[in-house]
Scaffold this motif. Sequence first.
Motif, PDB file in Angstrom:
ATOM      1  N   PHE A 136      -2.104 -13.198   0.338  1.00 27.76           N
ATOM      2  CA  PHE A 136      -1.857 -12.496  -0.914  1.00 27.76           C
ATOM      3  C   PHE A 136      -2.901 -12.882  -1.943  1.00 27.76           C
ATOM      4  CE2 PHE A 136       2.153 -12.725   1.199  1.00 27.76           C
ATOM      5  CZ  PHE A 136       2.847 -11.587   0.826  1.00 27.76           C
ATOM      6  N   ARG A 137      -2.958 -12.090  -2.974  1.00 31.09           N
ATOM      7  CA  ARG A 137      -3.659 -12.447  -4.206  1.00 31.09           C
ATOM      8  C   ARG A 137      -2.590 -12.552  -5.272  1.00 31.09           C
ATOM      9  NH1 ARG A 137      -9.354 -13.218  -4.113  1.00 31.09           N
ATOM     10  NH2 ARG A 137      -9.932 -12.553  -2.026  1.00 31.09           N
ATOM     11  N   VAL A 138      -2.698 -13.555  -6.122  1.00 25.03           N
ATOM     12  CA  VAL A 138      -1.725 -13.766  -7.188  1.00 25.03           C
ATOM     13  C   VAL A 138      -2.468 -13.918  -8.503  1.00 25.03           C
ATOM     14  CG1 VAL A 138      -1.635 -16.276  -6.779  1.00 25.03           C
ATOM     15  CG2 VAL A 138       0.264 -15.147  -7.943  1.00 25.03           C
ATOM     16  N   ASN A 139      -1.922 -13.302  -9.564  1.00 26.98           N
ATOM     17  CA  ASN A 139      -2.560 -13.434 -10.881  1.00 26.98           C
ATOM     18  C   ASN A 139      -1.832 -14.490 -11.707  1.00 26.98           C
ATOM     19  OD1 ASN A 139      -0.244 -12.201 -11.934  1.00 26.98           O
ATOM     20  ND2 ASN A 139      -1.234 -10.232 -12.269  1.00 26.98           N
ATOM     21  N   ASP A 140      -2.266 -14.675 -12.930  1.00 22.82           N
ATOM     22  CA  ASP A 140      -1.699 -15.706 -13.803  1.00 22.82           C
ATOM     23  C   ASP A 140      -0.239 -15.450 -14.168  1.00 22.82           C
ATOM     24  OD1 ASP A 140      -4.094 -17.072 -13.775  1.00 22.82           O
ATOM     25  OD2 ASP A 140      -4.820 -16.148 -15.621  1.00 22.82           O
ATOM     26  N   ASN A 141       0.218 -14.209 -14.037  1.00 26.62           N
ATOM     27  CA  ASN A 141       1.621 -13.878 -14.337  1.00 26.62           C
ATOM     28  C   ASN A 141       2.526 -14.060 -13.128  1.00 26.62           C
ATOM     29  OD1 ASN A 141       0.943 -13.106 -16.965  1.00 26.62           O
ATOM     30  ND2 ASN A 141       0.446 -11.036 -16.296  1.00 26.62           N
ATOM     31  N   GLY A 142       1.961 -14.411 -11.976  1.00 20.68           N
ATOM     32  CA  GLY A 142       2.755 -14.615 -10.775  1.00 20.68           C
ATOM     33  C   GLY A 142       2.968 -13.361  -9.955  1.00 20.68           C
ATOM     34  N   GLU A 143       2.246 -12.285 -10.284  1.00 20.40           N
ATOM     35  CA  GLU A 143       2.362 -11.050  -9.504  1.00 20.40           C
ATOM     36  C   GLU A 143       1.571 -11.209  -8.215  1.00 20.40           C
ATOM     37  OE1 GLU A 143       2.650  -7.439 -12.593  1.00 20.40           O
ATOM     38  OE2 GLU A 143       0.808  -8.625 -12.740  1.00 20.40           O
ATOM     39  N   LEU A 144       2.178 -10.803  -7.111  1.00 16.89           N
ATOM     40  CA  LEU A 144       1.571 -10.917  -5.796  1.00 16.89           C
ATOM     41  C   LEU A 144       1.164  -9.558  -5.255  1.00 16.89           C
ATOM     42  CD1 LEU A 144       4.108 -13.352  -4.121  1.00 16.89           C
ATOM     43  CD2 LEU A 144       1.695 -13.833  -4.503  1.00 16.89           C
ATOM     44  N   LEU A 145       0.105  -9.559  -4.467  1.00 17.85           N
ATOM     45  CA  LEU A 145      -0.338  -8.352  -3.779  1.00 17.85           C
ATOM     46  C   LEU A 145      -0.738  -8.760  -2.363  1.00 17.85           C
ATOM     47  CD1 LEU A 145      -1.017  -5.326  -3.934  1.00 17.85           C
ATOM     48  CD2 LEU A 145      -3.298  -5.972  -4.714  1.00 17.85           C
ATOM     49  N   LEU A 146      -0.053  -8.191  -1.363  1.00 18.82           N
ATOM     50  CA  LEU A 146      -0.366  -8.474   0.034  1.00 18.82           C
ATOM     51  C   LEU A 146      -1.714  -7.857   0.371  1.00 18.82           C
ATOM     52  CD1 LEU A 146       0.463  -9.542   2.832  1.00 18.82           C
ATOM     53  CD2 LEU A 146       1.666  -7.382   3.191  1.00 18.82           C
ATOM     54  N   VAL A 147      -2.615  -8.684   0.906  1.00 21.39           N
ATOM     55  CA  VAL A 147      -3.972  -8.236   1.209  1.00 21.39           C
ATOM     56  C   VAL A 147      -4.159  -8.014   2.709  1.00 21.39           C
ATOM     57  CG1 VAL A 147      -6.410  -8.858   1.059  1.00 21.39           C
ATOM     58  CG2 VAL A 147      -4.874  -9.428  -0.808  1.00 21.39           C
TER      59      VAL A 147
END
Length: 171
Positions: free
Chosen positions: A150-161
Amino acid sequence: MGNVMAKLSATHKWALGIVLFTTVAILTGVNWRIFKFEQLLNHGQVVRFALAPVDPRSLMQGDYMALEYAIARDVSSALTPQQMQGQLLLAVDEQKVARFVDFYTDQALGKDQLRVQFRARGNQIKLASNSFFFEEGQADHFSSAKYGEFRVNDNGELLLVKLLDEKLQPL
């Protein structure tokens, strides 16, 4: 065009304006979301979750794979009945594989820690995506997946890569 506009009644002009405004608003919203996903893909921190075994009868359903994460068991056992969503505090090892530490409650993050959003739905913990779509006929290729990246941003949102094998190599 000017001649057509002159023939429209005030009500029709108002309706046309609402339709145009709504169309622009929707397109702006969709493009903003796409931009946010692109930013997450390009600048998000890498984190990997070990996959938990899924009932083989439901593992391959059409052109997607149902996913469950090993970390979800730890989260489920620590979850209180009223907790339906929030953020997890995770520790990340040198291979970027995450393990559950606690629930995030605005504490300072340690050196190798991050936070990610979660939701509890029924008996299932949802991190980002609980399914992975692939091209038709690729089920055997992806059945050996052991990790989700995954990629995760500073807000904790995840995106499966992507899905990875036991050696953390992309499938």
